[in-house]
Design a protein around this motif. Structure first.
Motif, short mmCIF file in Angstrom:
data_model
loop_
_atom_site.label_atom_id
_atom_site.label_comp_id
_atom_site.label_asym_id
_atom_site.label_seq_id
_atom_site.Cartn_x
_atom_site.Cartn_y
_atom_site.Cartn_z
N ALA A 15 0.81 -1.22 0.00
CA ALA A 15 0.00 0.00 0.00
C ALA A 15 0.84 1.27 0.00
CB ALA A 15 -0.93 -0.01 1.20
N ALA A 16 2.17 1.13 0.09
CA ALA A 16 3.08 2.28 0.10
C ALA A 16 4.07 2.15 -1.05
CB ALA A 16 3.82 2.34 1.44
N GLU A 17 4.67 3.26 -1.42
CA GLU A 17 5.71 3.22 -2.45
C GLU A 17 6.94 2.53 -1.90
OE1 GLU A 17 5.35 3.75 -5.48
OE2 GLU A 17 3.49 4.86 -5.48
N PRO A 18 7.63 1.80 -2.71
CA PRO A 18 7.59 1.74 -4.15
C PRO A 18 6.64 0.71 -4.74
CG PRO A 18 9.52 0.58 -3.41
CD PRO A 18 8.83 1.13 -2.18
N LEU A 19 6.02 -0.13 -3.92
CA LEU A 19 5.16 -1.19 -4.44
C LEU A 19 3.78 -0.69 -4.87
CD1 LEU A 19 5.96 -4.17 -2.07
CD2 LEU A 19 6.93 -3.64 -4.30
N LYS A 20 3.33 0.38 -4.29
CA LYS A 20 1.99 0.89 -4.59
C LYS A 20 1.81 1.13 -6.08
CE LYS A 20 -1.25 4.51 -3.28
NZ LYS A 20 -1.44 5.69 -2.43
N SER A 21 2.82 1.64 -6.75
CA SER A 21 2.72 1.91 -8.18
C SER A 21 2.95 0.64 -9.02
CB SER A 21 3.70 3.00 -8.59
OG SER A 21 5.01 2.63 -8.27
N GLU A 22 3.48 -0.41 -8.41
CA GLU A 22 3.75 -1.67 -9.12
C GLU A 22 2.62 -2.68 -9.00
OE1 GLU A 22 6.64 -2.77 -10.78
OE2 GLU A 22 7.32 -0.70 -10.72
N ILE A 23 1.89 -2.63 -7.91
CA ILE A 23 0.88 -3.65 -7.62
C ILE A 23 -0.47 -2.98 -7.55
CG2 ILE A 23 0.10 -5.31 -5.88
CD1 ILE A 23 3.07 -5.68 -5.15
N SER A 24 -1.42 -3.52 -8.29
CA SER A 24 -2.76 -2.93 -8.27
C SER A 24 -3.39 -3.16 -6.90
CB SER A 24 -3.63 -3.54 -9.37
OG SER A 24 -3.77 -4.93 -9.17
N SER A 25 -4.15 -2.17 -6.47
CA SER A 25 -4.76 -2.26 -5.14
C SER A 25 -5.85 -3.32 -5.13
CB SER A 25 -5.32 -0.91 -4.72
OG SER A 25 -6.33 -0.53 -5.62
N ARG A 26 -6.03 -3.89 -4.00
CA ARG A 26 -7.03 -4.94 -3.82
C ARG A 26 -8.32 -4.31 -3.31
NH1 ARG A 26 -3.20 -8.50 0.04
NH2 ARG A 26 -1.48 -8.77 -1.38
N ASP A 27 -9.37 -5.09 -3.32
CA ASP A 27 -10.66 -4.61 -2.81
C ASP A 27 -10.79 -4.94 -1.33
OD1 ASP A 27 -11.39 -3.66 -5.27
OD2 ASP A 27 -12.36 -5.52 -5.88
N GLU A 28 -9.79 -4.60 -0.57
CA GLU A 28 -9.80 -4.84 0.87
C GLU A 28 -9.03 -3.72 1.54
OE1 GLU A 28 -6.08 -7.93 1.14
OE2 GLU A 28 -7.99 -8.73 0.46
N PHE A 29 -9.09 -3.69 2.85
CA PHE A 29 -8.34 -2.66 3.58
C PHE A 29 -6.85 -2.88 3.39
CE2 PHE A 29 -12.28 -2.46 6.18
CZ PHE A 29 -12.52 -1.10 6.04
N PRO A 30 -6.10 -1.82 3.13
CA PRO A 30 -4.65 -1.96 2.97
C PRO A 30 -3.97 -2.14 4.32
CG PRO A 30 -5.25 0.34 2.87
CD PRO A 30 -6.54 -0.44 2.96
N PRO A 31 -2.74 -2.66 4.33
CA PRO A 31 -2.00 -2.76 5.59
C PRO A 31 -1.49 -1.37 6.00
CG PRO A 31 -0.69 -3.62 3.78
CD PRO A 31 -2.02 -3.28 3.21
N VAL A 32 -1.63 -1.07 7.28
CA VAL A 32 -1.14 0.21 7.81
C VAL A 32 -0.45 -0.04 9.14
CG1 VAL A 32 -2.94 1.62 6.71
CG2 VAL A 32 -3.30 0.77 9.04
N TRP A 33 0.55 0.80 9.43
CA TRP A 33 1.12 0.80 10.77
C TRP A 33 0.16 1.61 11.63
CZ3 TRP A 33 5.83 2.98 7.97
CH2 TRP A 33 6.66 1.96 7.51
N PRO A 34 -0.38 1.04 12.68
CA PRO A 34 -1.31 1.81 13.51
C PRO A 34 -0.65 3.08 14.05
CG PRO A 34 -1.39 -0.52 14.09
CD PRO A 34 -0.22 -0.34 13.16
N TRP A 35 -1.32 4.19 13.81
CA TRP A 35 -0.82 5.48 14.27
C TRP A 35 -1.98 6.45 14.26
CZ3 TRP A 35 1.76 9.97 11.57
CH2 TRP A 35 2.48 10.76 12.46
N PRO A 36 -2.31 7.06 15.39
CA PRO A 36 -3.50 7.90 15.47
C PRO A 36 -3.52 9.08 14.51
CG PRO A 36 -2.32 7.85 17.58
CD PRO A 36 -1.59 6.97 16.64
N GLU A 37 -2.35 9.55 14.10
CA GLU A 37 -2.30 10.69 13.18
C GLU A 37 -2.22 10.27 11.72
OE1 GLU A 37 0.59 13.64 14.47
OE2 GLU A 37 0.35 12.91 16.51
N GLY A 38 -2.30 8.96 11.47
CA GLY A 38 -2.23 8.47 10.10
C GLY A 38 -3.42 8.91 9.28
#
Length: 174
Positions: A93-116
């Protein structure tokens, strides 16, 4: 002697420096770690042969680091998921892979962070202060995202992440 997850973050940060490493206090400040945590990490990385010693200015041992990141990291520090949360995108879900891999129809992986700014499935970072450190340093962010794709991605994502990680490490440290 066992490596700690923050040791990998320190090693990846050191990969951003083509010459001698900065002082421990500068590294600590940039990573949000204490100087003693950075000092300990450097010692463990040397003992693990992932860093060359002081004679070679504590430069990363690229071939050993590459081997460990690709073949050992996902076993030493497996990915841990949490509930859907707000955070910082990682892995595919982040660069550099974000532009290489098409997004899925699911929630992306994120590092939990309240200001994200992204809502996704929590993927625990290697170290709790990774989101802040990554947002301060784009190169580190991209390396950590590639590492997360190796730790947690599907086969295609892992393969692309491995190739990109090797390319970046070798380009930076020839």
């Amino acid at each position: 002697m066992n490596l700690k997850p923050q040791d990998i973050v320190v090693a990846l940060k050191l990969c951003a420096y083509p010459e001698a490493r900065p002082t421990i206090s500068i590294l600590a400040n940039e990573l949000g770690l204490s100087p003693s945590e950075v000092h300990g990490a450097i010692g463990r990385l040397r003992k693990s042969r992932l860093l060359h010693g002081p004679n070679l200015k504590d430069r990363p041992n690229i071939s050993a680091l590459e081997e460990f990141l690709i073949h050992g990291l996902k076993y030493a520090f497996p990915a841990e998921h949490s509930e859907v949360t707000r955070g910082v995108p990682t892995s595919y879900a982040a660069e550099p892979l974000k532009s290489e891999i098409s997004s899925r129809d699911e929630f992306p992986p994120v590092w939990p962070w309240p200001e994200g700014d992204t809502r996704g499935v929590g993927l625990e970072p290697l170290y709790k202060k990774v989101p802040q450190a990554a947002l301060r340093d784009r190169r580190l962010y991209e390396l950590l995202s590639l590492v997360d794709a190796i730790r947690d991605g599907r086969a295609r994502e892992r393969k692309i992440a491995e190739q990109e990680l090797v390319r970046r490490l070798k380009t930076q440290h020839g």
